[in-house]
Design a protein around this motif. Structure first.
Motif, mmCIF file in Angstrom:
data_model
loop_
_atom_site.group_PDB
_atom_site.id
_atom_site.type_symbol
_atom_site.label_atom_id
_atom_site.label_comp_id
_atom_site.label_asym_id
_atom_site.label_seq_id
_atom_site.Cartn_x
_atom_site.Cartn_y
_atom_site.Cartn_z
ATOM 1 N N GLU A 36 14.812 -3.532 -9.827
ATOM 2 C CA GLU A 36 15.311 -2.794 -10.967
ATOM 3 C C GLU A 36 15.192 -1.282 -10.724
ATOM 4 O OE1 GLU A 36 13.391 -2.325 -15.207
ATOM 5 O OE2 GLU A 36 13.533 -4.423 -14.575
ATOM 6 N N LEU A 37 14.132 -0.895 -10.050
ATOM 7 C CA LEU A 37 13.901 0.527 -9.800
ATOM 8 C C LEU A 37 14.760 1.080 -8.668
ATOM 9 C CD1 LEU A 37 10.018 0.725 -10.107
ATOM 10 C CD2 LEU A 37 11.685 1.905 -11.541
ATOM 11 N N ALA A 38 14.965 0.286 -7.655
ATOM 12 C CA ALA A 38 15.665 0.776 -6.466
ATOM 13 C C ALA A 38 17.024 1.407 -6.781
ATOM 14 C CB ALA A 38 15.810 -0.342 -5.430
ATOM 15 N N PRO A 39 17.859 0.770 -7.621
ATOM 16 C CA PRO A 39 19.152 1.388 -7.931
ATOM 17 C C PRO A 39 19.018 2.732 -8.630
ATOM 18 C CG PRO A 39 19.121 -0.918 -8.593
ATOM 19 C CD PRO A 39 17.728 -0.562 -8.217
ATOM 20 N N LEU A 40 17.964 2.896 -9.409
ATOM 21 C CA LEU A 40 17.747 4.182 -10.071
ATOM 22 C C LEU A 40 17.441 5.262 -9.034
ATOM 23 C CD1 LEU A 40 15.632 3.253 -13.223
ATOM 24 C CD2 LEU A 40 18.014 3.944 -13.099
ATOM 25 N N PHE A 41 16.544 4.925 -8.120
ATOM 26 C CA PHE A 41 16.234 5.896 -7.075
ATOM 27 C C PHE A 41 17.450 6.146 -6.197
ATOM 28 C CE2 PHE A 41 11.696 4.690 -7.830
ATOM 29 C CZ PHE A 41 11.255 5.956 -8.154
ATOM 30 N N LYS A 42 18.215 5.095 -5.956
ATOM 31 C CA LYS A 42 19.412 5.249 -5.133
ATOM 32 C C LYS A 42 20.386 6.233 -5.784
ATOM 33 C CE LYS A 42 20.357 1.707 -2.662
ATOM 34 N NZ LYS A 42 20.775 0.390 -2.130
ATOM 35 N N ALA A 43 20.431 6.188 -7.106
ATOM 36 C CA ALA A 43 21.352 7.076 -7.819
ATOM 37 C C ALA A 43 20.992 8.547 -7.603
ATOM 38 C CB ALA A 43 21.354 6.745 -9.305
ATOM 39 N N ILE A 44 19.706 8.839 -7.496
ATOM 40 C CA ILE A 44 19.323 10.238 -7.303
ATOM 41 C C ILE A 44 19.084 10.570 -5.833
ATOM 42 C CG2 ILE A 44 18.299 10.427 -9.598
ATOM 43 C CD1 ILE A 44 15.567 10.290 -8.257
ATOM 44 N N ALA A 45 19.278 9.606 -4.971
ATOM 45 C CA ALA A 45 18.996 9.807 -3.545
ATOM 46 C C ALA A 45 20.199 10.382 -2.823
ATOM 47 C CB ALA A 45 18.550 8.497 -2.901
ATOM 48 N N ASP A 46 20.736 11.431 -3.379
ATOM 49 C CA ASP A 46 21.903 12.077 -2.780
ATOM 50 C C ASP A 46 21.860 13.550 -3.187
ATOM 51 O OD1 ASP A 46 25.019 11.543 -1.797
ATOM 52 O OD2 ASP A 46 24.800 13.155 -3.266
ATOM 53 N N PRO A 47 22.032 14.451 -2.240
ATOM 54 C CA PRO A 47 21.888 15.876 -2.563
ATOM 55 C C PRO A 47 22.856 16.339 -3.646
ATOM 56 C CG PRO A 47 22.725 15.544 -0.318
ATOM 57 C CD PRO A 47 22.279 14.220 -0.810
ATOM 58 N N VAL A 48 24.064 15.830 -3.615
ATOM 59 C CA VAL A 48 25.035 16.238 -4.630
ATOM 60 C C VAL A 48 24.591 15.761 -6.006
ATOM 61 C CG1 VAL A 48 27.403 15.982 -5.440
ATOM 62 C CG2 VAL A 48 26.945 16.239 -2.992
ATOM 63 N N ARG A 49 24.166 14.514 -6.087
ATOM 64 C CA ARG A 49 23.768 13.978 -7.393
ATOM 65 C C ARG A 49 22.483 14.620 -7.894
ATOM 66 N NH1 ARG A 49 26.051 9.029 -5.265
ATOM 67 N NH2 ARG A 49 24.048 8.170 -4.651
ATOM 68 N N LEU A 50 21.567 14.939 -6.990
ATOM 69 C CA LEU A 50 20.358 15.644 -7.414
ATOM 70 C C LEU A 50 20.720 16.978 -8.045
ATOM 71 C CD1 LEU A 50 17.630 15.203 -4.632
ATOM 72 C CD2 LEU A 50 17.461 14.626 -7.059
ATOM 73 N N ARG A 51 21.619 17.702 -7.401
ATOM 74 C CA ARG A 51 22.019 18.996 -7.941
ATOM 75 C C ARG A 51 22.811 18.833 -9.223
ATOM 76 N NH1 ARG A 51 25.248 22.367 -4.180
ATOM 77 N NH2 ARG A 51 25.006 23.919 -5.817
ATOM 78 N N LEU A 52 23.661 17.843 -9.299
ATOM 79 C CA LEU A 52 24.404 17.592 -10.532
ATOM 80 C C LEU A 52 23.437 17.381 -11.688
ATOM 81 C CD1 LEU A 52 27.343 15.225 -9.474
ATOM 82 C CD2 LEU A 52 27.523 17.490 -10.518
ATOM 83 N N LEU A 53 22.473 16.512 -11.448
ATOM 84 C CA LEU A 53 21.480 16.212 -12.466
ATOM 85 C C LEU A 53 20.778 17.483 -12.912
ATOM 86 C CD1 LEU A 53 20.886 13.389 -13.491
ATOM 87 C CD2 LEU A 53 18.971 13.243 -11.907
ATOM 88 N N SER A 54 20.381 18.269 -11.943
ATOM 89 C CA SER A 54 19.662 19.498 -12.236
ATOM 90 C C SER A 54 20.550 20.502 -12.959
ATOM 91 C CB SER A 54 19.141 20.095 -10.923
ATOM 92 O OG SER A 54 18.353 21.224 -11.168
ATOM 93 N N LEU A 55 21.781 20.636 -12.510
ATOM 94 C CA LEU A 55 22.714 21.566 -13.150
ATOM 95 C C LEU A 55 22.959 21.180 -14.598
ATOM 96 C CD1 LEU A 55 25.371 22.146 -10.334
ATOM 97 C CD2 LEU A 55 23.947 23.887 -11.417
#
Lengths: 126, 126
Positions: A36-55
């Motif tokens: 259950e957790l792995a897909p959540l981490f996978k979602a943020i395990a990308d530089p573009v998505r990390l920055r999107l989230l932060s932005l």
DNA sequence: TCCACACATAGATATCTGTCAAATTAGAGC
DNA sequence: GCTCTAATTTGACAGATATCTATGTGTGGA
């Protein structure tokens, strides 16, 4: 789009809300918890998505429209759209159309959930 | 194998060690910060590796040999070995050979670093 | 009604990833 | 040295993923 009701992983937090340790370190993660957790981490395990989230999180008013986000990257709008979809499907962000623009905001509880799994205590030992 | 000295991401923690908020939510992640964090999250963004990490951390003495780990999964030894390598290259675990067996233990500071990025405060609002 | 703009979807493609079988390396004991 | 066991490396392959171009869908204004 009710991706909300994932069964919160208890582990390692006592009734008072004080954490004994990171659940991950407290007792072995079950197969289903990990699945259950792995897909959540996978979602943020990308530089573009990390920055999107932060932005999105840092944007004025706690929300940002896609046009605000697209300009921050050297990527085409469809690619940004794709990454936003991944984040949304993971439940980390939500969105709403208002007129011409679509606004995104983060779901803090999902972020916190991940943080708690890794280590609920403040970095006090520095 | 000195993967240790990644430039710790300051963000969002004041001098006293009290965190104002999750760095991710405090101010936009820079491109380089994101590029540095993403591989770490990618390393734990897999159910097998999450459980491996947890099994290692929770194992008696804070370390586990590969044979302890392999039996917990329905996977072949080479596959487990592969996942351990991924975790090790990310700096999340370390290992040492002692006689016939190879022992792994986690690097808590790396885990904590990820936790801090997502949200340094304790889950107090429950 | 029609056009322009914001965003999403579809399809195509190159790359990355998880897995296994087979071969290899490293110790321990004989 | 020989052999058994523990663990890793290699090579192959199916499936997932990030990106683009082209197309579709809403919405607001002329």
């Amino acid at each position: 789009m009710s991706k909300q009701e994932l069964p919160i992983i208890d582990a390692g937090v006592d009734v008072a809300g004080a954490a004994c340790c990171a659940p991950l370190v407290c007792e072995p993660l079950s197969e289903s918890e990990a699945a259950e957790l792995a897909p959540l981490f996978k979602a943020i395990a990308d530089p573009v998505r990390l920055r999107l989230l932060s932005l999105i999180a840092c944007h004025e008013g706690g929300e940002a429209c896609v046009c605000d986000l697209t300009v921050a990257f050297d990527l085409t709008p469809p690619t940004i759209s794709h990454h936003l979809k991944v984040l949304k499907q993971a439940g980390l962000i939500d969105s709403e159309r208002r007129g011409t623009w679509v606004y995104y905001w983060i779901n803090p509880s999902m972020l916190e959930r991940l943080a708690v799994v890794l280590g609920p205590r403040v970095a006090a030992t520095t």
